[in-house]
Write a protein that holds these residues in place. Sequence first.
Motif, short mmCIF file in Angstrom:
data_model
loop_
_atom_site.label_atom_id
_atom_site.label_comp_id
_atom_site.label_asym_id
_atom_site.label_seq_id
_atom_site.Cartn_x
_atom_site.Cartn_y
_atom_site.Cartn_z
N TRP A 1 4.31 11.21 -7.13
CA TRP A 1 3.94 9.97 -6.49
C TRP A 1 4.85 9.77 -5.29
O TRP A 1 6.08 9.90 -5.39
N ASP A 2 4.29 9.45 -4.17
CA ASP A 2 5.06 9.28 -2.94
C ASP A 2 4.74 7.91 -2.34
O ASP A 2 3.68 7.73 -1.75
N TRP A 3 5.67 6.96 -2.49
CA TRP A 3 5.42 5.62 -1.98
C TRP A 3 5.29 5.59 -0.46
O TRP A 3 4.71 4.66 0.10
N SER A 4 5.83 6.62 0.23
CA SER A 4 5.72 6.64 1.69
C SER A 4 4.27 6.83 2.14
O SER A 4 3.94 6.53 3.29
N GLN A 5 3.42 7.32 1.24
CA GLN A 5 2.00 7.50 1.55
C GLN A 5 1.17 6.28 1.18
O GLN A 5 -0.04 6.25 1.40
N ILE A 6 1.85 5.28 0.62
CA ILE A 6 1.20 4.06 0.16
C ILE A 6 1.78 2.88 0.93
O ILE A 6 2.93 2.93 1.39
N SER B 1 -11.90 -4.44 -8.21
CA SER B 1 -11.77 -5.73 -7.56
C SER B 1 -10.52 -6.46 -8.05
O SER B 1 -9.90 -6.07 -9.03
N SER B 2 -10.17 -7.53 -7.36
CA SER B 2 -9.00 -8.33 -7.70
C SER B 2 -9.39 -9.50 -8.59
O SER B 2 -10.47 -10.08 -8.44
N ARG C 1 19.46 -19.00 -10.43
CA ARG C 1 18.19 -19.23 -11.11
C ARG C 1 17.06 -18.81 -10.18
O ARG C 1 17.11 -19.03 -8.98
N ILE C 2 16.04 -18.21 -10.76
CA ILE C 2 14.94 -17.67 -9.97
C ILE C 2 13.59 -18.11 -10.53
O ILE C 2 13.50 -18.65 -11.63
N LYS C 3 12.57 -17.86 -9.74
CA LYS C 3 11.18 -18.11 -10.15
C LYS C 3 10.43 -16.79 -10.13
O LYS C 3 10.58 -15.99 -9.20
N ILE C 4 9.62 -16.55 -11.16
CA ILE C 4 8.82 -15.33 -11.24
C ILE C 4 7.35 -15.73 -11.23
O ILE C 4 6.91 -16.56 -12.04
N THR C 5 6.59 -15.15 -10.31
CA THR C 5 5.16 -15.47 -10.20
C THR C 5 4.32 -14.20 -10.29
O THR C 5 4.79 -13.11 -9.93
N LEU C 6 3.11 -14.35 -10.77
CA LEU C 6 2.13 -13.25 -10.72
C LEU C 6 1.29 -13.48 -9.47
O LEU C 6 0.48 -14.40 -9.40
N ASP C 7 1.50 -12.65 -8.47
CA ASP C 7 0.87 -12.84 -7.17
C ASP C 7 -0.44 -12.07 -7.01
O ASP C 7 -1.25 -12.41 -6.15
N LYS C 8 -0.62 -11.04 -7.82
CA LYS C 8 -1.80 -10.19 -7.64
C LYS C 8 -2.08 -9.41 -8.91
O LYS C 8 -1.17 -8.94 -9.59
N MET C 9 -3.37 -9.26 -9.22
CA MET C 9 -3.79 -8.36 -10.29
C MET C 9 -5.04 -7.64 -9.81
O MET C 9 -6.06 -8.27 -9.54
N PHE C 10 -4.94 -6.33 -9.68
CA PHE C 10 -6.07 -5.53 -9.24
C PHE C 10 -6.57 -4.67 -10.39
O PHE C 10 -5.78 -3.99 -11.06
N GLN D 1 -4.27 -8.21 1.10
CA GLN D 1 -3.51 -8.41 -0.14
C GLN D 1 -3.82 -7.30 -1.13
O GLN D 1 -4.14 -7.54 -2.30
N LEU D 2 -3.68 -6.05 -0.64
CA LEU D 2 -3.97 -4.88 -1.46
C LEU D 2 -2.91 -3.80 -1.24
O LEU D 2 -2.33 -3.70 -0.15
N VAL D 3 -2.70 -2.99 -2.28
CA VAL D 3 -1.92 -1.76 -2.14
C VAL D 3 -2.90 -0.67 -1.70
O VAL D 3 -3.89 -0.41 -2.39
N VAL D 4 -2.64 -0.06 -0.55
CA VAL D 4 -3.60 0.87 0.04
C VAL D 4 -2.95 2.21 0.37
O VAL D 4 -1.73 2.33 0.47
N ARG D 5 -3.82 3.22 0.55
CA ARG D 5 -3.36 4.52 1.04
C ARG D 5 -3.24 4.45 2.56
O ARG D 5 -4.15 3.97 3.24
N ARG D 6 -2.15 4.93 3.10
CA ARG D 6 -1.96 4.90 4.55
C ARG D 6 -3.01 5.77 5.25
O ARG D 6 -3.43 5.46 6.37
N ALA D 7 -3.43 6.84 4.62
CA ALA D 7 -4.33 7.80 5.26
C ALA D 7 -5.67 7.19 5.63
O ALA D 7 -6.21 7.46 6.71
N ASP D 8 -6.24 6.35 4.74
CA ASP D 8 -7.57 5.81 5.01
C ASP D 8 -7.67 4.29 4.86
O ASP D 8 -8.73 3.71 5.08
N GLY D 9 -6.56 3.64 4.46
CA GLY D 9 -6.56 2.19 4.33
C GLY D 9 -7.27 1.67 3.11
O GLY D 9 -7.42 0.45 2.94
N LYS D 10 -7.71 2.55 2.22
CA LYS D 10 -8.44 2.12 1.02
C LYS D 10 -7.47 1.83 -0.12
O LYS D 10 -6.39 2.41 -0.22
N SER D 11 -7.90 0.93 -1.01
CA SER D 11 -7.07 0.55 -2.16
C SER D 11 -6.79 1.74 -3.05
O SER D 11 -7.64 2.62 -3.23
#
Length: 294
Positions: free
Chosen positions: A257-262, A141-142, A91-100, A269-279
């Motif tokens: 889409w390349d997740w290695s660049q993200i 914004s979040s 049995r597991i728990k599912i949560t919504l941790d973030k919405m951007f 608490q954000l998904v960001v681009r590795r290149a510049d750190g921006k969301s």
Amino acid sequence: MNEFSQRNSLGYKSRTKIAEYLTLIGDLESSTRFTGRGGSGQGLAARILGIDQYAHTGILLGFVKPEAKGSLITIEEALTLTSDNSLKDSRIKITLDKMFVQSFPGIGAHEILCEFTGKNQISGEAEEMRFALTTHANDSSSAAISGAPIFIGVSVGKNGIAFEGRTINVRSKVDEMLMEALGSDTFRNGLSLLTTAQPALKPFVGLAGSLVKSVANRSKNCQVYSFKLGLDFGGGQTSSRLRLGSYIVVQADAETWDWSQIAWNPSAQLVVRRADGKSIEYNYMVFGISAFNE
């Protein structure tokens, strides 16, 4: 049951219909961007303009390991994960941790209704799961959401789990009381508690579905996004695996889409681009899947 359908999302409408809706809710500047030549929406306008990200209809799915450490944490492609077979019959728990929210229809703060549904298998009986919450967010914004429990005590079958989600843009003032009811502790706590098959919960779940359906059918309200998420124990190339950790659902139609660049920035608490750190400039949600403790 109140069925979800991707075809009800704004991005599936014609550009003319999208423009009409934006005009109806007073977003005239955005409306003019959809009045040019073109057929159906289906994310086309968002890919070309890079502004109206709510017109995307596709899904990109990433995964963050719970034990990962660092200032920037790797996000894995969910399709390449190895399943955790020890989760079968658990049995597991599912949560919504973030919405951007990168962009949503309308001007100013957006009132957003989120709804999630699925099935819980207990003693051979399929119990409907349904959860709804309301939140507010400005563009880029979040939302004020962190670890909101969606489903608690979900039984994992031998074929994994599946649930659906959708976001609805709420612009009708008529629905203020309904939104307050859906945002109350009674609904939010009651809908997430699925510790056993509960006959008394069934009409309560049905009432929540009816309230959301009523909101969604108002002319000024519109479904923005809908997705289906299946997490299994198979070995196919086109399905995602079930593990404990965080799943990132990105509303996007990116052809490449390349997740290695993200990366995931745990401090911001954000998904960001590795290149510049921006969301990243997309709407996205982060769902946590963790073990359920009796």
